[in-house]
Design an enzyme around this catalytic site. Structure first.
Site, PDB file in Angstrom:
ATOM      1  N   GLN A   1      -4.874  -1.080   9.748  1.00 39.45           N
ATOM      2  CA  GLN A   1      -4.886  -2.430   9.182  1.00 39.45           C
ATOM      3  C   GLN A   1      -5.557  -3.406  10.153  1.00 39.45           C
ATOM      4  O   GLN A   1      -5.241  -3.430  11.337  1.00 39.45           O
ATOM      5  CB  GLN A   1      -3.433  -2.867   8.877  1.00 39.45           C
ATOM      6  CG  GLN A   1      -3.291  -4.223   8.215  1.00 39.45           C
ATOM      7  CD  GLN A   1      -3.809  -4.258   6.784  1.00 39.45           C
ATOM      8  OE1 GLN A   1      -3.858  -3.242   6.095  1.00 39.45           O
ATOM      9  NE2 GLN A   1      -4.200  -5.433   6.334  1.00 39.45           N
TER      10      GLN A   1
ATOM     11  N   LYS B   1       0.842  -1.203   0.000  1.00 35.85           N
ATOM     12  CA  LYS B   1       0.000   0.000   0.000  1.00 35.85           C
ATOM     13  C   LYS B   1       0.876   1.251   0.000  1.00 35.85           C
ATOM     14  O   LYS B   1       0.632   2.200  -0.754  1.00 35.85           O
ATOM     15  CB  LYS B   1      -0.919   0.020   1.232  1.00 35.85           C
ATOM     16  CG  LYS B   1      -2.077  -0.953   1.144  1.00 35.85           C
ATOM     17  CD  LYS B   1      -2.815  -1.099   2.474  1.00 35.85           C
ATOM     18  CE  LYS B   1      -3.874  -2.194   2.368  1.00 35.85           C
ATOM     19  NZ  LYS B   1      -4.484  -2.553   3.649  1.00 35.85           N
TER      20      LYS B   1
ATOM     21  N   ASP C   1     -11.088   3.406   4.207  1.00 37.10           N
ATOM     22  CA  ASP C   1     -11.589   2.027   4.160  1.00 37.10           C
ATOM     23  C   ASP C   1     -13.108   1.987   4.053  1.00 37.10           C
ATOM     24  O   ASP C   1     -13.677   0.944   3.700  1.00 37.10           O
ATOM     25  CB  ASP C   1     -11.219   1.299   5.467  1.00 37.10           C
ATOM     26  CG  ASP C   1      -9.974   0.445   5.338  1.00 37.10           C
ATOM     27  OD1 ASP C   1      -9.740  -0.099   4.248  1.00 37.10           O
ATOM     28  OD2 ASP C   1      -9.252   0.314   6.345  1.00 37.10           O
TER      29      ASP C   1
HETATM   30  N1  GUN Z   1      -7.327  -6.352   6.350  1.00 39.07           N
HETATM   31  C1  GUN Z   1      -7.687  -7.084   5.260  1.00 39.07           C
HETATM   32  N2  GUN Z   1      -8.291  -6.295   4.338  1.00 39.07           N
HETATM   33  C2  GUN Z   1      -8.317  -5.058   4.859  1.00 39.07           C
HETATM   34  C3  GUN Z   1      -8.789  -3.817   4.377  1.00 39.07           C
HETATM   35  O1  GUN Z   1      -9.347  -3.698   3.273  1.00 39.07           O
HETATM   36  N3  GUN Z   1      -8.623  -2.754   5.205  1.00 39.07           N
HETATM   37  C4  GUN Z   1      -8.035  -2.859   6.419  1.00 39.07           C
HETATM   38  N4  GUN Z   1      -7.930  -1.767   7.170  1.00 39.07           N
HETATM   39  N5  GUN Z   1      -7.576  -4.012   6.903  1.00 39.07           N
HETATM   40  C5  GUN Z   1      -7.715  -5.098   6.116  1.00 39.07           C
END
Ligand code: GUN
Length: 300
Positions: free
Chosen positions: A98, A54, A121
């Site tokens: 996350q 990311k 998100d």
């Molecule tokens: N863990 C797995 N997928 C995601 C996501 O799309 N966002 C976040 N914050 N954590 C994750």
């Protein structure tokens, strides 16, 4: 295989290019650099891999990337203090914590402490409510990516029968809301659904997001339907040698591709779109924070 392959990797590259173009314009015309902060708690290796990619993609799009790596035993208070700092930092337009968080931390509490305008998100309860009532919101990245691919393939989705398999807050439920927003007739199916094969056979669009390797066989698919496979499952692959593994989706690719009109592969389908949409959401958040026009085609 008779289905058209929906190339998520190529599509994601076009989204990332659009994002980079918009970022360059924000810099040139407004002196703005969108900033994304990612917070990771603990040392789950898979989460660290995601967070690194990311960060890399954020920088490649010309944006500011900040990573906060916190120890697994970080207190809830310390995490909430960091979220509040990021909420008030004018150089940060997007905040992503996350998931999953270590067990002693309350995920709902932490997510709902993020400023909804910076919630790239789309997990904050305000954004969930806004999406559910058809109002402008931040939209979860994976379902947004699926929607973009579906719109690109079909043009209008109006009146199509869509079945979403899986009822998670991250994918299933927001996916269903987005499809409803595009005037599909939507069914959310899950582990307790009676006669799942029959339910899936009615669908013009199948979105599989259950996390069970190759669960959907080709004979569940209506001929010509579009199959969006969100699953990313690692399974043993003894045919490749001892101890080898491979990635598969929630759909059995070969048999589904015989019947479907179009299908996303795994890997190279939905996966690359998730990060592309995170970048898109960060630009959108930056534009909204500064009352500027949003980039075309990068929002729901
Ligand atoms: N863990 C797995 N997928 C995601 C996501 O799309 N966002 C976040 N914050 N954590 C994750």
């Amino acid at each position: 295989m008779s289905a058209t392959l929906i190339d998520g990797k190529a599509f994601a590259a076009t989204v990332r290019e659009k994002v980079a173009t918009h970022v360059a314009r924000l810099k040139d015309e407004h002196g703005l650099t969108p900033g994304l902060a990612v917070v990771i708690v603990g040392d789950d290796p898979a989460s660290h891999v995601y967070v690194r990619s990311k960060g890399k993609a954020t920088v490649e799009a010309g944006m500011k990337s900040v990573e906060h790596r916190l120890d697994a035993d970080t207190s809830e208070e310390a995490l909430l203090t960091l979220v509040e700092q990021l909420n008030t930092d004018p150089s940060i337009h997007g905040i992503l914590v996350q998931l999953p968080l270590p067990g002693h931390l309350n995920e709902d509490l932490v997510i709902n402490a993020i400023d909804p305008a910076k919630d790239v998100d789309g997990f904050h309860i305000s954004n969930v409510g806004l999406l559910g009532t058809g109002q402008k919101s931040m939209v979860p990245c994976t379902p947004l990516g699926c929607l973009m691919m579906l719109r690109d393939h079909h043009g209008s989705l109006s009146g199509l029968d869509a079945v979403v398999i899986g009822r998670s807050n991250i994918v299933g439920k927001p996916m269903a809301q987005l499809l409803l927003g595009d005037s599909c007739t939507v069914t959310i199916a899950h582990s307790r659904t009676k006669d799942l094969p029959e339910v899936v056979r009615r669908a013009d669009i199948v979105v599989a997001a259950v996390g069970r390797p190759e669960m959907v066989p080709g004979d569940w698919i209506k001929p010509g339907a579009t199959v969006i496979d969100v699953g990313i499952n690692r399974i043993d692959a003894p045919e490749k040698g001892e101890g080898k593994t491979r990635l598969v989706g929630d759909c059995h690719f070969e048999s589904c591709a015989e019947v479907a009109g179009a299908i996303t592969p795994v890997p190279g389908g939905v996966g690359p779109m998730t990060i592309a949409c995170l970048l898109a959401n960060t630009v959108t958040a930056c534009c909204r924070a500064n009352s500027l026009a949003e980039p075309e085609g990068l929002t729901a």
